[in-house]
Enzyme design. Structure first.
Site, PDB file in Angstrom:
ATOM      1  N   ARG A   1      -8.402  12.727  -0.646  1.00  0.00           N
ATOM      2  CA  ARG A   1      -7.131  13.155  -1.233  1.00  0.00           C
ATOM      3  C   ARG A   1      -7.215  14.575  -1.796  1.00  0.00           C
ATOM      4  O   ARG A   1      -6.282  15.358  -1.643  1.00  0.00           O
ATOM      5  CB  ARG A   1      -6.683  12.161  -2.307  1.00  0.00           C
ATOM      6  CG  ARG A   1      -6.222  10.846  -1.702  1.00  0.00           C
ATOM      7  CD  ARG A   1      -5.813   9.858  -2.755  1.00  0.00           C
ATOM      8  NE  ARG A   1      -6.964   9.343  -3.493  1.00  0.00           N
ATOM      9  CZ  ARG A   1      -6.889   8.821  -4.713  1.00  0.00           C
ATOM     10  NH1 ARG A   1      -5.737   8.801  -5.353  1.00  0.00           N
ATOM     11  NH2 ARG A   1      -7.962   8.339  -5.301  1.00  0.00           N
TER      12      ARG A   1
ATOM     13  N   SER B   1      -1.028  11.150  -7.074  1.00  0.00           N
ATOM     14  CA  SER B   1      -2.156  10.411  -6.521  1.00  0.00           C
ATOM     15  C   SER B   1      -2.620  10.987  -5.182  1.00  0.00           C
ATOM     16  O   SER B   1      -3.805  11.087  -4.925  1.00  0.00           O
ATOM     17  CB  SER B   1      -1.750   8.943  -6.360  1.00  0.00           C
ATOM     18  OG  SER B   1      -2.745   8.219  -5.702  1.00  0.00           O
TER      19      SER B   1
ATOM     20  N   GLU C   1      10.675   4.859   0.299  1.00  0.00           N
ATOM     21  CA  GLU C   1       9.905   5.303   1.468  1.00  0.00           C
ATOM     22  C   GLU C   1      10.773   5.476   2.706  1.00  0.00           C
ATOM     23  O   GLU C   1      10.523   6.354   3.536  1.00  0.00           O
ATOM     24  CB  GLU C   1       8.777   4.308   1.756  1.00  0.00           C
ATOM     25  CG  GLU C   1       7.727   4.216   0.651  1.00  0.00           C
ATOM     26  CD  GLU C   1       8.170   3.376  -0.544  1.00  0.00           C
ATOM     27  OE1 GLU C   1       9.171   2.633  -0.426  1.00  0.00           O
ATOM     28  OE2 GLU C   1       7.520   3.455  -1.608  1.00  0.00           O
TER      29      GLU C   1
ATOM     30  N   PHE D   1       2.980   1.160   1.955  1.00  0.00           N
ATOM     31  CA  PHE D   1       4.409   1.483   1.843  1.00  0.00           C
ATOM     32  C   PHE D   1       4.899   2.313   3.022  1.00  0.00           C
ATOM     33  O   PHE D   1       6.058   2.272   3.401  1.00  0.00           O
ATOM     34  CB  PHE D   1       4.688   2.241   0.545  1.00  0.00           C
ATOM     35  CG  PHE D   1       4.167   1.544  -0.685  1.00  0.00           C
ATOM     36  CD1 PHE D   1       4.313   0.181  -0.835  1.00  0.00           C
ATOM     37  CD2 PHE D   1       3.552   2.265  -1.692  1.00  0.00           C
ATOM     38  CE1 PHE D   1       3.842  -0.464  -1.965  1.00  0.00           C
ATOM     39  CE2 PHE D   1       3.074   1.629  -2.836  1.00  0.00           C
ATOM     40  CZ  PHE D   1       3.214   0.268  -2.970  1.00  0.00           C
TER      41      PHE D   1
ATOM     42  N   ARG E   1      -8.955   5.605  -0.421  1.00  0.00           N
ATOM     43  CA  ARG E   1      -8.799   6.005  -1.826  1.00  0.00           C
ATOM     44  C   ARG E   1     -10.070   6.582  -2.456  1.00  0.00           C
ATOM     45  O   ARG E   1     -10.030   7.657  -3.055  1.00  0.00           O
ATOM     46  CB  ARG E   1      -8.312   4.824  -2.670  1.00  0.00           C
ATOM     47  CG  ARG E   1      -7.994   5.189  -4.126  1.00  0.00           C
ATOM     48  CD  ARG E   1      -7.767   3.963  -4.982  1.00  0.00           C
ATOM     49  NE  ARG E   1      -8.998   3.236  -5.241  1.00  0.00           N
ATOM     50  CZ  ARG E   1      -9.840   3.513  -6.234  1.00  0.00           C
ATOM     51  NH1 ARG E   1      -9.595   4.494  -7.064  1.00  0.00           N
ATOM     52  NH2 ARG E   1     -10.937   2.804  -6.392  1.00  0.00           N
TER      53      ARG E   1
END
Lengths: 283, 315
Positions: free
Chosen positions: B11, B38, B59, B84, B168
């Site tokens: 990320r 995030s 979304e 999502f 993540r």
């Protein structure tokens, strides 16, 4: 008759002429659906005047240059009304009228639901309900970023308002104060399974949009003075998107189709269509 | 190899790449859906506030807005958690982005059970299968921060729809800043002759660990990072199958429809070999620490090692 200058923003087109064009468009819709043998007459016939007013009197566009960067955009979110869009585009000169009879046929540019990669003048793909307003928000944001003055018009069905995404997009349009975006709701009261107020009540429609911080104008969807006035008002409103709620009749112009959910997605046999066309000519 | 490998964050790499791309490509815009902090999309947002749009927890609208921006000539990045998006917005992705081959890069973060304590609702295990089955869609699953930056940047520079799937947690670097990577070209990270391990995402590092253990057990394992899942690098994978005669795939995804399926679809038609798929066996995840979950759901070096040994014995 003098040719309409589609790229001229302040052109004048008489109401009589718009009415005559609308009659022609209805005839084209019925003929092409009859030839195709399937499709959606009800929601195509209901919104004729709304789309005719935009393309022939108000929108700035150029049928000879469909991708002109400064054109106003018309997004048919209720993609099942493809015959209406095709008839209008052909009448404007985006492609030959003879091509209308290829609707829904293998290899045709006139897909059952519009495909912008195939047919000039089509701005967004159609089919699933509820996406068009989101795409309109995206285009209106792009126009602002690019400092372009084009306007974005999104035609939605009233059944389409059942879709949650419509209200996600409505919130976003208000957040970004998209006064270059105009939504039009074809409030014909009928969706595929029956009356909108029985299948999924959406009243009070106008107040829903007001609650979402939109400027709301309600019009009779067959009164050109009102339709043209509403489009002008939407153009002048600042810092708010506008929705024109147009009260219409499903299947407008063909008596046996009017208010009938049966004709949302069904085409009568050729003989019956011929009768319907004759009925149109008499009105 | 150093004793303690560098940890990288996919990320963070995404955020860095976006800022650079924002300077390079004026028409680049980013759309987020309340997870932009995030995903580090907000790094782009702080630098280019006019070109960043946060549409809230919506979304479907995010993807629709992205489509509209792309139709009006913008290059668009939009992203949120993979459960999502694609999850909530498959229809919008299919019928606008892919159908019209729009220039939109979709980033699905938090793929797989490595998400950890948030639990099964947040652990996407089907997203690769969904995206792989949509025509015109390209699918990329980077293995670390360095490859995320490189592959995402290439995806952005090219025109058309891409899905980039991230994990993540921070993870050990597989590559360095200087490694040359190319979208569409699988990386052979280690040569071998007895078995080929074809991995993606966090499983690439584990495949390298397994290959080391296999070496100690006398088995020569090739390791391939098949980061571009679609279009698959058929040439490299076919050649790996021909050289070794046994294939193990490894992915943090359902064994149905992911990289294992993609490799099997290719090999069954061209060069069938013994094959085993390391992945999640058609179940949902749950809460727990990343390492605990990877162990419970069969996603460790040991699982790859055992699968490879089994394949070698069956040859």
């Amino acid at each position: 008759m003098e040719a309409i200058q589609f790229a001229e923003p302040n052109r004048y087109v008489s109401v009589e002429r718009l009415q005559a064009i609308s009659r022609q468009i209805r005839k084209d819709i019925l003929e092409m659906l009859s030839e195709a043998g399937s499709g959606h007459p009800g929601g195509s016939l209901s919104a004729v005047e709304l789309v005719v007013a935009l393309y022939f009197a108000k929108m700035v566009h150029n049928p000879l240059d469909p991708k002109w960067a400064d054109r106003d955009r018309f997004l048919l979110s209720k993609g099942h009304a493809a015959p209406l869009l095709y008839a209008v585009l052909a009448e404007c000169g985006y492609f030959p009228k003879s091509e209308l009879k290829t609707l829904r046929k293998l290899g045709s540019r006139l897909q059952g639901h519009p495909d912008p990669t195939k047919l000039p003048g089509v701005e967004i793909p159609g089919g699933p309900e509820g996406i068009g307003l989101s795409e309109g928000v995206g285009m209106a944001l792009a126009a602002r970023l690019d400092r372009k003055s084009y306007r974005v018009y999104v035609l939605m069905g009233d059944g389409e308002l059942n879709e949650g995404e419509v209200w996600e997009a409505a919130m976003a349009a208000a957040k970004y104060k998209l006064d270059n975006l105009t939504a039009i709701v074809d409030r014909n009261g009928v969706q595929q399974d029956g009356l909108t107020e029985q299948i999924m009540p959406i009243e009070p429609v106008a107040n829903k949009w007001r609650a979402f911080n939109w400027n709301v104008i309600e019009v009779d969807g067959y009164d050109f003075e009102q339709i043209l006035g509403a489009i002008d008002e939407a153009r002048s409103v600042r810092n708010k998107p506008t929705v024109i709620v147009a009260y219409t009749t499903k299947g407008k112009g063909v008596e046996f189709m009017e208010w009938q959910s049966e004709y949302h997605g069904k085409v009568p046999d050729k003989q019956t269509v011929q009768k319907a066309i004759e009925e149109l000519q008499k009105r | 190899m150093s004793a303690k490998p560098i940890q990288t964050s996919m990320r963070d790499a995404l955020g860095e790449a976006l800022v650079k791309l924002g300077e390079e490509i004026p028409e680049l815009v980013v759309v987020g859906a309340d997870t932009s902090g995030s995903l580090k999309l907000s790094v782009f947002g702080s630098k280019f506030p006019q070109r960043f749009f946060n549409v809230g927890i919506a979304e479907q609208n995010m993807v629709g807005v992205a489509a509209g921006l792309a139709l009006a000539g913008k290059k668009v990045v939009c992203g949120t958690y993979a459960v999502f998006m694609p999850g909530r917005a498959v229809d919008q992705i299919r019928n606008t982005i892919a159908y019209c081959r729009l220039d939109v890069k979709l980033v699905g973060s938090h793929g797989g059970v490595s998400v950890g304590p948030d639990g099964g609702s947040h652990q996407a295990l089907e997203d690769i299968a969904i995206m792989r089955s949509i025509p015109n869609m390209n699918v990329i699953v980077p293995a670390d921060g360095f490859s995320t930056k490189k592959l995402f940047t290439q995806a952005c520079r090219s025109v058309g729809p891409y899905y980039v799937r991230l994990a993540r947690p921070s993870s050990p670097a597989v590559y360095t800043e200087d490694t040359e990577l190319r979208v569409g070209r699988a990386e052979i990270l280690r040569d071998g002759s007895d078995v080929a391990i074809i991995a993606v995402g966090l499983m690439v590092d584990k495949a390298l660990g397994a290959a080391q253990s296999l070496r100690e057990a006398g088995v020569s394992a090739m390791v391939v990072d098949s980061h571009t899942v679609k279009p698959l690098d058929a040439e490299t994978i076919l050649s790996a199958a021909r050289t070794t005669g046994a294939v193990v795939t490894a992915e943090e995804h359902n064994v149905f429809g992911g990289v294992g399926s993609a490799v099997a679809e290719l090999l069954v038609k061209t060069h069938p070999v013994k094959m085993e798929m390391v992945g999640v066996n058609d179940v949902f995840g749950e809460s727990g620490e990343t390492d605990e979950l990877m162990a419970k759901y069969g996603l460790t070096e040991k699982h790859i090692f055992e699968a490879a040994m089994k394949m070698v014995k069956q040859k």
